[in-house]
Design a protein around this motif. Sequence first.
Motif, short mmCIF file in Angstrom:
data_model
loop_
_atom_site.label_atom_id
_atom_site.label_comp_id
_atom_site.label_asym_id
_atom_site.label_seq_id
_atom_site.Cartn_x
_atom_site.Cartn_y
_atom_site.Cartn_z
N THR A 167 39.10 54.95 47.69
CA THR A 167 39.46 53.48 47.71
C THR A 167 39.08 53.14 46.31
N GLY A 168 39.84 52.02 45.84
CA GLY A 168 39.36 51.47 44.42
C GLY A 168 40.00 50.05 44.42
N VAL A 169 39.50 49.41 43.64
CA VAL A 169 39.81 47.88 43.28
C VAL A 169 40.20 47.90 41.58
N VAL A 170 41.19 47.06 41.54
CA VAL A 170 41.66 46.60 40.20
C VAL A 170 41.33 44.93 40.08
N ALA A 221 35.78 53.09 43.86
CA ALA A 221 35.95 53.05 42.48
C ALA A 221 36.49 51.55 41.78
N GLY A 222 36.32 51.19 40.62
CA GLY A 222 36.60 49.99 40.22
C GLY A 222 37.38 50.04 38.92
N LEU A 223 38.38 49.19 38.46
CA LEU A 223 39.07 49.26 37.30
C LEU A 223 39.15 47.88 36.81
N ARG A 224 38.44 47.23 35.76
CA ARG A 224 38.61 45.95 35.17
C ARG A 224 39.50 46.12 34.20
N LEU A 225 40.73 45.18 33.98
CA LEU A 225 41.69 45.10 33.08
C LEU A 225 41.69 43.85 32.23
N HIS A 226 42.22 44.17 30.99
CA HIS A 226 42.40 42.90 30.11
C HIS A 226 43.91 43.05 29.75
N TYR A 227 44.60 41.84 29.91
CA TYR A 227 45.83 42.00 29.85
C TYR A 227 46.60 42.18 28.44
#
Length: 227
Positions: A54-57, A87-93
């Motif tokens: 499992t993971g979150v954006v 897991a996690g993934l932080r994104l900058h556009y």
Amino acid sequence: MRTRNRRKNQPAPESLVWEDTVQGALENGVQALTLRTDRGEIDARYHPSPGATTGVVWVGGAGGGLEGPARGLYPAACERLQAAGTAGLRLHYRYPNYLEECILNTLLGAEFLARQGVERVGLVGHSFGGAVVICAAALSERVHAVVPMSTQTYGTELAPRVAPRPMLLVHGAADEILPDLCSRDVYGRAGEPKELKLFPGARHGLDEVREELLDLLTEWLPRQLSG
């Protein structure tokens, strides 16, 4: 890998091609990433959790960014979820405030997690990012839960298509930028299962309820993603 923008009559290009990933060193459980595409680079921070399925954006508002609202909510939530096996993934556009481009970035983030072994992806977005994650969830079968926070209404036409994946709408009842009527409107159009959490006294940035919101997200997301 190719992600597609399926919305009709939009000026944005229809696809985003992921060409390469530049990975930094893992420091304190966080890895700096650059996702290279045919139309620019996406800056990201990855919080791996060994064996995670499992993971979150996590995506920001119109200005993008990696920290989220409520005084760095995103890294704090990622750290807590990481310890619990998500897991996690932080994104900058690449191009903040361009809805279709930001949707493509978010879809690519979900694909990144899938390549790491994640089978069930959650999406969290704040303000403008609420519309981004609603659209991305509607367009991707990889997404199994979505949390729009302090969302705008523009760009949320696809909200009914998120169902039967669960949606948790969060809004401050004292929001000075986007009134809680916005989340009420999306809630009314969304299918089940859906939840609406209004925080009395909380403004747009949700600073006033940071700890309560952190608890809510780190309990709700794993429960929904567990299947």
